[in-house]
Design a protein around this motif. Structure first.
Motif, PDB file in Angstrom:
ATOM      1  N   SER A   1       0.630  -1.196   0.117  1.00  0.00           N
ATOM      2  CA  SER A   1      -0.007  -0.070   0.074  1.00  0.00           C
ATOM      3  C   SER A   1       0.698   1.264   0.140  1.00  0.00           C
ATOM      4  O   SER A   1       1.514   1.373   0.978  1.00  0.00           O
ATOM      5  CB  SER A   1      -0.849  -0.020   1.507  1.00  0.00           C
TER       6      SER A   1
ATOM      7  N   VAL B   1      -2.207  -1.476  -3.586  1.00  0.00           N
ATOM      8  CA  VAL B   1      -3.093  -0.277  -3.294  1.00  0.00           C
ATOM      9  C   VAL B   1      -2.392   0.957  -3.617  1.00  0.00           C
ATOM     10  O   VAL B   1      -1.285   1.260  -2.926  1.00  0.00           O
ATOM     11  CB  VAL B   1      -3.753  -0.267  -1.977  1.00  0.00           C
TER      12      VAL B   1
ATOM     13  N   GLU C   1      -4.743  -6.262  -8.627  1.00  0.00           N
ATOM     14  CA  GLU C   1      -4.908  -7.574  -7.713  1.00  0.00           C
ATOM     15  C   GLU C   1      -4.419  -8.632  -8.781  1.00  0.00           C
ATOM     16  O   GLU C   1      -4.235  -8.599  -9.994  1.00  0.00           O
ATOM     17  CB  GLU C   1      -6.365  -7.900  -7.511  1.00  0.00           C
TER      18      GLU C   1
ATOM     19  N   VAL D   1      -6.546   0.079  -7.013  1.00  0.00           N
ATOM     20  CA  VAL D   1      -6.243  -1.195  -6.694  1.00  0.00           C
ATOM     21  C   VAL D   1      -6.170  -2.277  -7.661  1.00  0.00           C
ATOM     22  O   VAL D   1      -6.587  -2.495  -8.830  1.00  0.00           O
ATOM     23  CB  VAL D   1      -7.208  -1.793  -5.828  1.00  0.00           C
TER      24      VAL D   1
ATOM     25  N   GLY E   1     -12.766  -4.345   3.589  1.00  0.00           N
ATOM     26  CA  GLY E   1     -12.713  -3.707   2.434  1.00  0.00           C
ATOM     27  C   GLY E   1     -12.656  -2.265   2.289  1.00  0.00           C
ATOM     28  O   GLY E   1     -12.886  -1.593   3.313  1.00  0.00           O
ATOM     29  N   ILE E   2     -12.253  -1.596   1.487  1.00  0.00           N
ATOM     30  CA  ILE E   2     -12.169  -0.134   1.439  1.00  0.00           C
ATOM     31  C   ILE E   2     -13.668   0.356   1.472  1.00  0.00           C
ATOM     32  O   ILE E   2     -14.457   0.323   0.707  1.00  0.00           O
ATOM     33  CB  ILE E   2     -11.617   0.506  -0.018  1.00  0.00           C
TER      34      ILE E   2
ATOM     35  N   VAL F   1      -8.226  -3.266   2.751  1.00  0.00           N
ATOM     36  CA  VAL F   1      -8.384  -3.952   1.369  1.00  0.00           C
ATOM     37  C   VAL F   1      -8.536  -5.347   1.676  1.00  0.00           C
ATOM     38  O   VAL F   1      -8.872  -6.434   1.045  1.00  0.00           O
ATOM     39  CB  VAL F   1      -7.494  -3.577   0.324  1.00  0.00           C
TER      40      VAL F   1
ATOM     41  N   ARG G   1     -13.099   4.784  -2.204  1.00  0.00           N
ATOM     42  CA  ARG G   1     -12.809   3.939  -3.287  1.00  0.00           C
ATOM     43  C   ARG G   1     -12.375   4.874  -4.442  1.00  0.00           C
ATOM     44  O   ARG G   1     -11.396   4.263  -5.195  1.00  0.00           O
ATOM     45  CB  ARG G   1     -14.047   3.130  -3.822  1.00  0.00           C
TER      46      ARG G   1
END
Length: 617
Positions: free
Chosen positions: A69, A98, A311, A309, A298-299, A294, A304
């Motif tokens: 992050s 992130v 993944e 983000v 969750g954000i 995250v 958001r």
């Protein structure tokens, strides 16, 4: 969460701080900062800064974590580079990355993810207001040349001006600040050279803020007033952000300047009035908090739109067209149709200006493509551009401009487009979905093992293009897939994947804009660099140009005179004897040979003027 490994990074212009929170404990590291993600080679600069700070924390090349992050400078100015950076960091560090602006992580750290207004003050200065419904406003952050009021740079600059004024005997001078400036840099006459000669002058000037603080604490009134003025300027910025959101939010002063002492904080609080509260944590704490969110619950919704983000080894979470960066919508443009024409133009051109920076991150990959393409074309191969819609039209433009510019055979570089030539004038709806047509186009062109096929698709999933690449690869051709999204589907069908992540368009989904600009610039560079490698130029001159009209004949004469140093009359005579071949005329004059011998020298040296001139007689 207790077993998670969270790598949190706070990356600014002055430095990079990093913490690893893991079951075995906490590690800390630090290193130099970067100009910003939008700077030259920004992606690699960020990668390098994170790696250096990680090494300082004792992390090795094999270390992996659950989430990285990062709060980084330049996030807002480089939308087109975020996915690419996330993909690269995911490949190196974690399955989830992130990314956020350093002011966003500062906000999350200050309010533990809740609503409020944070005034982030360090080398620069920027305020972010965010309410619980997700409404946000950013104020200042314009950089040291245009803004950053009340920042470390502003304080350092005011202190240096006071020091220089003292030396020159002007009003507003401070003996204390002059003494401190001399202690830091020596004779003040050298200060301008030190500042302007540094790669990052804002950092140099901001470093003097510490001396201004020391002078203020020692009782110098001018230094004290500089800090008071800084507090007021920061307060004005914070209040402007709060007013833009239209909510009575708490205000917090954070960042490197927040620890400058009571003079600044008291001035800031007095100017803001009620609602000032101390920051709960730092920007680094905010980055860690986002990583934990995250991985956990969750954000929150209101955060958001401020994050990127990435993944699953770099591919954006989820699948389908709606998840593609090129199909995203910019929430900051929801009022675009209500803005003035001038504002619309600024938004369009500001977005377009990010594209060259995104392409610069891919120079090594594209250079490898150019060298391989040049080798194949030199051996008798051909190059085909394959595209649908805007990419197809751009393919026709680039391929069509090469014969007159570089004297190539029209068969050397060709465009194969969905819907055929009629699609140049009118969109052929549905043609891009015709996979069979893509395969037929390649077969009809008799693409072979010595050829090159370049597929162009903004989404990275156009059936016509993918099918064409599959057919070309089956025939042994070199394949290149150029797309506008990270982890694009087309990349899996190409020998070389060129992913220019331009991000959401100003008009959502209208990929004729940034994505189209990326395709145009890519094709320009690919074909031009290839022609240079094939000897179609001499220095900056297009010496294989076909002089087919009055304007081009005058251009040929100018080229010959500039390269050889002869007169215009001599150049024209040489060109006439060479049947208006610029190459032949240049070699004829510089080697003092006949046009026939000049042609022979060129043929023996693969058409290269430079090689023909340098070969021994």
């Amino acid at each position: 969460m207790s077993n998670a490994r969270v790598l949190a990074v706070d990356l600014g212009k002055t430095g990079c701080r990093l913490t690893l929170h893991a079951p075995e404990g906490v590690r800390e590291g630090e290193g130099p900062g970067v100009v910003g993600l939008a700077g030259v080679d920004g992606v690699r600069q960020v990668e390098s800064a994170v790696e250096r700070a990680a090494r300082d924390a004792g992390l090795g090349s094999d270390d992996r974590v659950d989430v990285v992050s990062i709060g980084l400078v330049g996030y807002h100015a480089a939308a087109s580079l975020r996915e690419e950076l996330g993909r690269r960091l995911a490949r190196r560090w974690a399955g989830i990355v992130v990314l956020a602006s350093d002011v966003t992580t500062t906000h999350v750290g200050a309010f533990d993810g809740g609503p409020g207004v944070v005034m982030a003050a360090g080398t620069g200065a920027v305020a972010l207001a965010l309410d619980e419904d997700g409404r946000s406003a950013i104020r200042d952050g314009w950089g040291f040349l245009l803004g950053d009021d009340g920042s470390g740079y502003a304080v350092g600059r005011a202190g240096l001006r006071a020091a220089l004024s003292q030396v020159e005997g002007r009003a507003g001078g401070s003996a204390a600040l002059a003494e401190k400036a001399q202690a830091r840099w020596g004779e003040l006459v050298s200060v301008p050279a030190v500042v302007h000669g540094d790669e990052h002058p804002a950092r140099v000037v901001a470093s003097f803020a510490r001396d201004v603080l020391a002078a203020a604490q020692e009782g110098d009134e001018i230094a004290r007033q500089i800090w008071i003025d800084a507090g007021r300027a920061l307060a004005e910025t914070a209040l402007a952000a709060r007013e833009a959101v239209g909510a009575e939010l708490p205000v917090s002063l954070a960042g490197g300047l927040a620890g400058a002492g009571e003079i600044l904080t008291e001035s800031f609080a007095a100017a803001v009035g009620s609602g000032v509260q101390a920051a709960v944590g730092s920007s680094l704490d905010g980055a860690r908090r986002l990583g934990e969110l995250v991985l956990g619950d969750g954000i929150p919704t209101h955060l958001r739109e401020l994050l990127t983000v990435v993944e699953s080894a770099g591919a954006p979470a989820g699948s389908g067209l709606g998840r593609l960066a090129t199909e995203g919508a910019r929430e900051d443009l929801l009022d675009l149709d209500q803005r003035s024409t001038a504002d619309v133009l600024r938004e369009l051109w500001t977005a377009e200006a990010t594209v060259p920076t995104a392409l610069l991150t891919l120079v090594p990959e594209v250079a490898e493509v150019v060298d391989e393409v040049a080798d194949r074309l030199a051996a008798g191969g051909r190059m085909f551009y394959v595209g649908a819609g805007t990419p197809g039209r751009l393919a026709y433009v680039d391929a069509g401009e090469l014969p007159p510019t570089f004297g190539t055979d029209p068969e050397l570089v060709q465009a194969l487009t969905a819907g055929g030539t009629k699609a140049l004038l009118r969109a052929a709806e549905g043609a891009e979905d015709d996979a069979d047509a893509g395969e037929r186009a390649v077969l009809d062109a008799d693409v072979g093992a010595g050829d090159v096929v370049v597929g162009l698709t903004a989404s990275g999933r156009t059936p016509f293009v993918i099918s064409a690449l599959q057919a070309a690869k089956a025939r042994g051709a070199l394949t290149v897939g150029m797309s506008g999204n990270a982890g694009a589907e087309v990349s899996g069908f190409a020998d070389h994947a060129i992913e220019v992540v331009t991000g959401p368009e100003v008009i959502s989904g209208s990929t004729r804009l940034m994505a189209g600009t990326a395709q145009k610039l890519f094709l320009n560079a690919l074909s031009t660099a290839t022609m240079i490698r094939l000897g179609k130029t001499y220095g900056p001159y297009m010496v294989d140009m076909r002089a087919t009209n009055h304007k081009l004949r005058h251009r040929a004469i100018r080229m010959v005179t500039r390269v050889t140093g002869c007169s215009a009359d001599e150049a024209e005579r040489a060109l006439e004897q060479a049947d208006w071949s610029t190459k032949v005329a240049i070699v004829t004059l510089l080697r003092s040979v006949s046009p026939a011998d000049a042609r022979g020298l060129l043929e023996d040296n693969r058409g290269s003027v430079r090689a023909a001139l340098e070969v021994e007689a």
